[in-house]
Design an enzyme around this catalytic site. Structure first.
Site, mmCIF file in Angstrom:
data_model
loop_
_atom_site.group_PDB
_atom_site.id
_atom_site.type_symbol
_atom_site.label_atom_id
_atom_site.label_comp_id
_atom_site.label_asym_id
_atom_site.label_seq_id
_atom_site.Cartn_x
_atom_site.Cartn_y
_atom_site.Cartn_z
ATOM 1 N N ASP A 1 51.047 11.709 54.953
ATOM 2 C CA ASP A 1 51.954 12.118 53.890
ATOM 3 C C ASP A 1 50.915 12.205 52.755
ATOM 4 O OD1 ASP A 1 55.547 12.194 53.330
ATOM 5 O OD2 ASP A 1 54.105 12.573 51.650
ATOM 6 N N LEU B 1 52.143 12.277 49.561
ATOM 7 C CA LEU B 1 53.019 11.581 48.630
ATOM 8 C C LEU B 1 53.219 12.472 47.262
ATOM 9 C CD1 LEU B 1 51.010 8.160 48.600
ATOM 10 C CD2 LEU B 1 53.258 8.863 49.825
ATOM 11 N N PHE C 1 56.729 17.882 59.748
ATOM 12 C CA PHE C 1 57.527 18.153 58.440
ATOM 13 C C PHE C 1 57.017 18.608 57.028
ATOM 14 C CE2 PHE C 1 59.867 14.721 61.040
ATOM 15 C CZ PHE C 1 60.980 15.222 61.187
ATOM 16 N N LYS D 1 59.622 22.393 49.496
ATOM 17 C CA LYS D 1 60.730 22.690 49.739
ATOM 18 C C LYS D 1 61.705 23.079 48.744
ATOM 19 C CE LYS D 1 62.967 18.300 49.910
ATOM 20 N NZ LYS D 1 63.843 17.219 50.416
ATOM 21 N N SER E 1 64.131 26.290 58.711
ATOM 22 C CA SER E 1 65.494 26.134 58.031
ATOM 23 C C SER E 1 66.441 27.525 58.472
ATOM 24 C CB SER E 1 64.987 26.324 56.528
ATOM 25 O OG SER E 1 66.179 26.578 55.764
ATOM 26 N N TYR F 1 59.669 30.225 49.245
ATOM 27 C CA TYR F 1 59.910 29.094 50.344
ATOM 28 C C TYR F 1 60.502 29.789 51.703
ATOM 29 C CZ TYR F 1 62.560 25.810 52.635
ATOM 30 O OH TYR F 1 63.100 24.907 53.686
ATOM 31 N N LYS G 1 58.465 29.826 55.497
ATOM 32 C CA LYS G 1 59.174 29.329 56.833
ATOM 33 C C LYS G 1 59.253 30.252 57.616
ATOM 34 C CE LYS G 1 60.034 25.068 55.867
ATOM 35 N NZ LYS G 1 59.216 24.072 56.564
ATOM 36 N N ASN H 1 69.638 20.566 45.154
ATOM 37 C CA ASN H 1 70.605 20.471 45.838
ATOM 38 C C ASN H 1 71.904 19.802 45.754
ATOM 39 O OD1 ASN H 1 67.795 20.012 47.935
ATOM 40 N ND2 ASN H 1 69.295 21.737 48.068
ATOM 41 N N ARG I 1 78.788 25.810 53.296
ATOM 42 C CA ARG I 1 77.777 25.554 54.171
ATOM 43 C C ARG I 1 78.011 24.637 54.959
ATOM 44 N NH1 ARG I 1 75.995 28.791 51.016
ATOM 45 N NH2 ARG I 1 74.297 28.670 49.708
ATOM 46 N N ARG J 1 74.694 31.204 41.305
ATOM 47 C CA ARG J 1 73.168 30.927 41.221
ATOM 48 C C ARG J 1 72.518 32.292 42.047
ATOM 49 N NH1 ARG J 1 70.985 25.497 43.920
ATOM 50 N NH2 ARG J 1 71.636 26.507 45.818
HETATM 51 N N1 UFG Z 1 75.521 23.790 44.501
HETATM 52 C C1 UFG Z 1 76.259 23.967 43.195
HETATM 53 N N2 UFG Z 1 75.762 23.270 42.251
HETATM 54 C C2 UFG Z 1 74.701 22.659 42.179
HETATM 55 C C3 UFG Z 1 73.896 22.827 43.482
HETATM 56 C C4 UFG Z 1 74.457 23.400 44.391
HETATM 57 O O1 UFG Z 1 77.471 24.504 42.996
HETATM 58 O O2 UFG Z 1 74.366 21.927 41.313
HETATM 59 C C5 UFG Z 1 75.971 24.829 45.434
HETATM 60 C C6 UFG Z 1 75.170 26.067 45.831
HETATM 61 O O3 UFG Z 1 75.602 27.122 45.029
HETATM 62 C C7 UFG Z 1 75.289 26.412 47.277
HETATM 63 C C8 UFG Z 1 75.844 24.849 47.818
HETATM 64 O O4 UFG Z 1 76.103 23.894 46.573
HETATM 65 O O5 UFG Z 1 76.711 26.789 47.349
HETATM 66 C C9 UFG Z 1 74.552 23.961 48.498
HETATM 67 O O6 UFG Z 1 73.400 24.290 47.713
HETATM 68 P P1 UFG Z 1 72.121 23.586 47.984
HETATM 69 O O7 UFG Z 1 71.203 23.763 46.970
HETATM 70 O O8 UFG Z 1 72.341 22.068 48.252
HETATM 71 O O9 UFG Z 1 71.644 24.115 49.342
HETATM 72 P P2 UFG Z 1 71.308 25.616 49.750
HETATM 73 O O10 UFG Z 1 72.146 25.977 51.076
HETATM 74 O O11 UFG Z 1 71.601 26.558 48.758
HETATM 75 O O12 UFG Z 1 69.739 25.300 50.101
HETATM 76 C C10 UFG Z 1 69.304 24.648 51.394
HETATM 77 C C11 UFG Z 1 68.050 24.214 51.191
HETATM 78 C C12 UFG Z 1 67.030 25.052 51.089
HETATM 79 C C13 UFG Z 1 67.223 26.249 52.186
HETATM 80 C C14 UFG Z 1 68.694 26.542 52.099
HETATM 81 C C15 UFG Z 1 68.878 27.590 53.667
HETATM 82 O O13 UFG Z 1 68.186 23.234 49.862
HETATM 83 O O14 UFG Z 1 65.822 24.644 51.052
HETATM 84 O O15 UFG Z 1 69.356 25.524 52.538
HETATM 85 O O16 UFG Z 1 69.831 28.335 53.148
HETATM 86 F F1 UFG Z 1 66.333 26.983 52.023
#
Ligand code: UFG
Length: 337
Positions: A31, A33, A80, A84, A125, A150, A154, A200, A232, A296
């Site tokens: 890693d 880090l 891994f 990300k 991913s 990103y 991938k 996330n 999701r 977003r």
């Molecule tokens: N969301 C919110 N508020 C936040 C954060 C997220 O409403 O503060 C929503 C997003 O709009 C989305 C859902 O929560 O609808 C999930 O969002 P994440 O950011 O947790 O996850 P994503 O599916 O958007 O992204 C993840 C990974 C990425 C990867 C992607 C693959 O973080 O690295 O899945 O589709 F590319």
């Protein structure tokens, strides 16, 4: 059996390392880090009672990678290590291409010098599918144009692996396309460690619940979904980690020198942002301060997996519930505060 785990102190890497150690594998964890710290190593030791070898190495550095392969004789590799953050990748695409693609290329160069076919697992991913035309998503779906550097990195890595496979280089590869990993180890000793403001959903929820953030913004409630928020496929980190064990065991048994498979790893269930928030509030008996905000940029509306291929071929299945993922995510947040 000696296994190289790159990015082994990261979120998915640390949970997988714990399971590998518990299965009796000898690990070399690498890693840089950049998105973790050595405390994770201590906690891996606390959970398992084992002391894996740790090397702080930047895999972009070709000489360091050569040295690593000279010093050890690996039976398997789980790769891994990668940056990300979707946001960061938009602002600094080069960082993502150099690191995510460069590291893979350096490792493949070393694998090609070996006299035996390597067992290799690659972290991809579901981002490679973009917005799929129908649900659930299976592995034969078309890969759409990636929304972020990103995602592009991938997709490119997957292409590189497929090209090597097609040109007959002998290494056995499984690529896993992860859906949305959440939750933490049952001990609460390891979990997701976002640096700075989380992107996330679940780390944002837990940081809001503990008072580190004033409120959570739900990114849009005007989508064409059951409650207007995005869907999701949230998969428990322990189930995701376990998928790697199934893959490694399969690769070690397989005779075909040029074995190549791609699997989705998801729960198969679509959950909306509001459903996840409600469940978090219920299982942890805590009220979350959230507001509905704008959409977003670049968000996929709907993504959940058809995970039947990995279930049928590798006998993998989910063992942990969404409730457990949200409980452990919260215990983890309480532990690190
Ligand atoms: N969301 C919110 N508020 C936040 C954060 C997220 O409403 O503060 C929503 C997003 O709009 C989305 C859902 O929560 O609808 C999930 O969002 P994440 O950011 O947790 O996850 P994503 O599916 O958007 O992204 C993840 C990974 C990425 C990867 C992607 C693959 O973080 O690295 O899945 O589709 F590319």
């Amino acid at each position: 059996m000696q296994v190289l785990v790159t990015g082994g102190l990261g979120y998915i890497g640390s949970h997988t390392s714990v399971l590998l150690l518990e299965k009796g594998y000898n690990l070399v964890i690498v890693d840089d880090l950049s998105n973790s710290n050595e405390k994770v190593l201590k906690n891996i030791n606390k959970i398992t009672g084992k002391n894996p070898i740790f090397e702080k190495i930047d895999l972009k550095n070709k000489n360091s990678v050569s040295k690593l392969f000279k010093n050890y004789d690996f039976d398997g590799i789980i790769h891994f290590a990668a940056h990300k953050s979707v946001n960061e990748s938009v602002n600094d695409p080069e960082k993502y291409f150099k690191n995510n693609i460069g590291s893979l290329e350096n490792i493949i160069s070393e694998i090609k010098l070996l006299k035996k076919p390597m067992n290799f697992i690659f972290s991809s991913s579901c981002t490679v599918y973009g917005q799929a035309d129908s649900m659930p998503i299976n592995e034969s779906f078309e890969l759409k144009k990636a929304e972020s550097p990103y995602g592009q990195s991938k997709k490119k890595c997957e292409e590189i692996l497929e090209t090597h496979h097609k040109s007959g280089h002998s290494f056995k590869n499984i690529t896993l396309r992860y859906f949305n990993p959440i939750g933490a180890h049952p001990t609460g000793l390891i979990g997701e460690l976002p640096i700075g403001t989380p992107e996330n959903l679940v780390p944002y929820i837990t940081q809001t619940a503990i008072g580190k953030r004033d409120y959570l913004t739900v990114f849009g409630n005007d989508y064409n979904t059951k409650d207007g928020t995005c869907i999701r496929d949230y998969i428990h980190i322990m189930d995701l980690a376990h998928a790697h064990i199934c893959c490694l065991e399969r690769l070690m048994k397989v005779d075909e020198d040029n074995f190549f498979r791609v699997y989705n790893v998801g729960s198969g269930k679509g959950t909306s942002v509001l459903e996840l928030i409600n469940l978090f509030e219920n299982v942890n008996q805590i009220k979350l301060n959230y507001r509905i905000g704008n959409r977003r940029n670049g968000d996929i509306v709907n993504a959940y997996a058809d995970a039947s291929k990995i279930k049928n071929e590798l006998n993998w299945s989910t063992k942990y519930s969404l409730e457990n993922a949200l409980k452990t995510a919260w215990s983890w947040q309480l532990n690190i505060n």
